[in-house]
Design a protein around this motif. Structure first.
Motif, PDB file in Angstrom:
ATOM      1  N   UNK A  12      41.491  38.175  -4.604  1.00 57.66           N
ATOM      2  CA  UNK A  12      40.000  38.415  -4.577  1.00 57.66           C
ATOM      3  C   UNK A  12      39.977  39.440  -3.414  1.00 57.66           C
ATOM      4  N   UNK A  13      39.868  40.882  -3.580  1.00 56.82           N
ATOM      5  CA  UNK A  13      39.941  42.022  -2.819  1.00 56.82           C
ATOM      6  C   UNK A  13      38.494  42.195  -2.148  1.00 56.82           C
ATOM      7  N   UNK A  94      42.719  33.314  -3.429  1.00 57.33           N
ATOM      8  CA  UNK A  94      42.925  33.998  -2.126  1.00 57.33           C
ATOM      9  C   UNK A  94      42.335  35.204  -1.674  1.00 57.33           C
ATOM     10  N   UNK A  95      41.804  35.373  -0.603  1.00 57.17           N
ATOM     11  CA  UNK A  95      40.735  36.710  -0.205  1.00 57.17           C
ATOM     12  C   UNK A  95      42.091  37.491   0.537  1.00 57.17           C
ATOM     13  N   UNK A  96      41.964  38.431  -0.095  1.00 55.64           N
ATOM     14  CA  UNK A  96      43.125  39.459   0.255  1.00 55.64           C
ATOM     15  C   UNK A  96      42.627  40.844   1.274  1.00 55.64           C
ATOM     16  N   UNK A 101      41.947  49.088  -4.769  1.00 52.30           N
ATOM     17  CA  UNK A 101      42.378  50.369  -5.258  1.00 52.30           C
ATOM     18  C   UNK A 101      43.703  50.688  -4.254  1.00 52.30           C
ATOM     19  N   UNK A 102      43.606  50.115  -3.066  1.00 51.31           N
ATOM     20  CA  UNK A 102      44.739  50.188  -2.142  1.00 51.31           C
ATOM     21  C   UNK A 102      45.833  49.636  -2.841  1.00 51.31           C
ATOM     22  N   UNK A 103      45.522  48.502  -3.429  1.00 47.83           N
ATOM     23  CA  UNK A 103      46.761  47.681  -4.090  1.00 47.83           C
ATOM     24  C   UNK A 103      47.178  48.289  -5.321  1.00 47.83           C
ATOM     25  N   UNK A 203      32.203  38.362  -5.213  1.00 48.15           N
ATOM     26  CA  UNK A 203      32.861  37.337  -4.372  1.00 48.15           C
ATOM     27  C   UNK A 203      31.932  36.231  -4.289  1.00 48.15           C
ATOM     28  N   UNK A 204      30.703  36.137  -5.130  1.00 50.43           N
ATOM     29  CA  UNK A 204      30.187  34.786  -5.535  1.00 50.43           C
ATOM     30  C   UNK A 204      30.545  33.961  -6.560  1.00 50.43           C
ATOM     31  N   UNK A 205      31.410  32.979  -6.102  1.00 52.49           N
ATOM     32  CA  UNK A 205      31.964  32.321  -7.129  1.00 52.49           C
ATOM     33  C   UNK A 205      32.209  30.905  -6.591  1.00 52.49           C
ATOM     34  N   UNK A 206      32.344  29.944  -7.330  1.00 51.76           N
ATOM     35  CA  UNK A 206      32.523  28.563  -7.123  1.00 51.76           C
ATOM     36  C   UNK A 206      33.861  28.077  -6.253  1.00 51.76           C
TER      37      UNK A 206
END
Length: 356
Positions: A12-13, A94-96, A101-103, A203-206
């Motif tokens: 999760x970016x 995982x929160x990265x 875009x950078x990735x 980023x709103x998820x269970x």
């Protein structure tokens, strides 16, 4: 998912984009990401620098070997981890640090066909879509897609109301007067039409259910919550989920705005400990519970703050709920929310959940 197949890792970016990679047994998250050509931040590769430090939102893993300068014991305890060392033991989120875009990892593009267009009332439609390459779309329940409005250059954002493992995709659309999606659905759309979608985003998820849960939905904000309930129901049926109380308060303005109440009833049968209230604000309504969602929250639902709150609704509702928590002196363990405005192009809608 069986471990012989590997585990699904959602990256999760910071720009809201989520990409999924599969880590084979014994493979680190960094290696799995690189194989998928996703360049997450990385420097030393051997647990010495901390450049790749990420935060694990859910799932379990073997943290691997690293030095205290790269990741302190306190950070590890709090859920921080090093993708260059960690080996998944379950599916992970995982929160990265950094953007997709950078990735160098663009957003996914998909083509879908309208299977069914259902009008709940003159202001709310349900869209059921079949995706050409359904196996390539992975999403977290609560996320949304940007949908191109046929015949225009405009896009609108809709949260999935279907679960990540269901074959078809479902969305709820709240219409807006003169809205471009509204005009398309009311005047031109027909079953078999093709739609272009991009995503998943948000980023709103269970997260893992580790304590009681309070779900608050306003209007079509019920959509992402339905996707979450589907995921919870599947986990409950497979025995993978300890039963915590889950309560939903679903508020709307008018009687006709209440949609998918039958589905909530079915989830109440499938999920042990799940209860829900429906609330209508219109003073003229005959509905048993009237007013605002915050007026129908019992102390038990807030559990002295030992609760994970998921809120999806219009901005005024998000503010009202915040004020209510402050007034009650409650700070929830986690407060995840998505606010949406109806009829706003996705660049301006902060956190869309079903606007036309």
């Amino acid at each position: 998912m069986s471990h012989t197949m590997g585990y699904k890792v959602a990256l999760s970016f910071e720009d809201g984009v989520t990409r999924f990679v599969t880590a084979n047994p014994g493979e680190t998250v960094a290696d799995a990401s690189y194989k998928a050509r996703i360049n997450i931040p990385l420097d030393c590769r051997d647990g010495a620098c901390g450049t790749c430090k990420a935060f694990c939102e859910s799932g379990s893993y073997d943290g691997g070997d690293y030095i205290e300068e790269a990741l302190t014991d306190d950070e590890a305890e709090a859920g921080f981890c090093l993708p260059c060392q960690m080996v998944p033991e379950t599916d992970l989120v995982l929160r990265i640090a950094g953007t997709a875009e950078m990735a160098k990892s663009g957003i996914g593009a998909f083509t879908a066909r309208i299977d069914h267009l259902h009008w709940y009332a003159d202001n709310t439609a349900g869209l059921t879509l079949t995706l050409e390459n359904r196996q390539d779309l992975h999403f977290l329940p609560g996320q949304y897609m940007n949908v191109k409005v046929p015949g225009t250059e405009e896009e609108r954002s809709y949260s999935f109301s279907s679960g990540p493992d269901q074959d078809q995709l479902a969305f709820l659309v709240r219409t807006a007067p003169d809205g471009v999606m509204t005009t398309y659905l009311k005047e031109r759309a027909s079953e078999g039409d093709t739609l272009e979608l991009e995503g998943p985003i948000g980023s709103f998820f269970l997260r893992d259910v580790k304590r009681p849960v309070l779900m608050l939905a306003g209007g079509t904000g019920i959509a992402p919550q339905l996707a979450m309930l589907e995921k919870i129901a599947q986990a409950a049926e497979s025995g993978a989920q300890p039963a915590f109380p889950i309560h939903m308060a679903y508020g709307v303005t008018w009687d006709k705005d209440l949609v998918e109440v039958d589905a909530l009833g079915r989830y109440a049968e499938r999920i042990e400990g799940f209860t829900f209230d429906t609330i209508v604000a219109d003073p003229a309504s005959e509905h048993p519970k009237k007013g605002y969602v915050t007026q129908h929250l019992a102390p038990g639902h807030l559990n002295d703050g030992d609760v994970d709150v998921y809120l999806c609704g219009p901005p005024a509702m998000v503010d009202a709920v915040r004020k209510h928590f402050d007034g009650e002196g409650i700070t929830p363990s986690n407060f995840y929310y998505e606010r949406f405005a109806v009829g706003v192009p996705h660049e301006r809608a902060l956190h869309p959940a079903g606007a036309a």
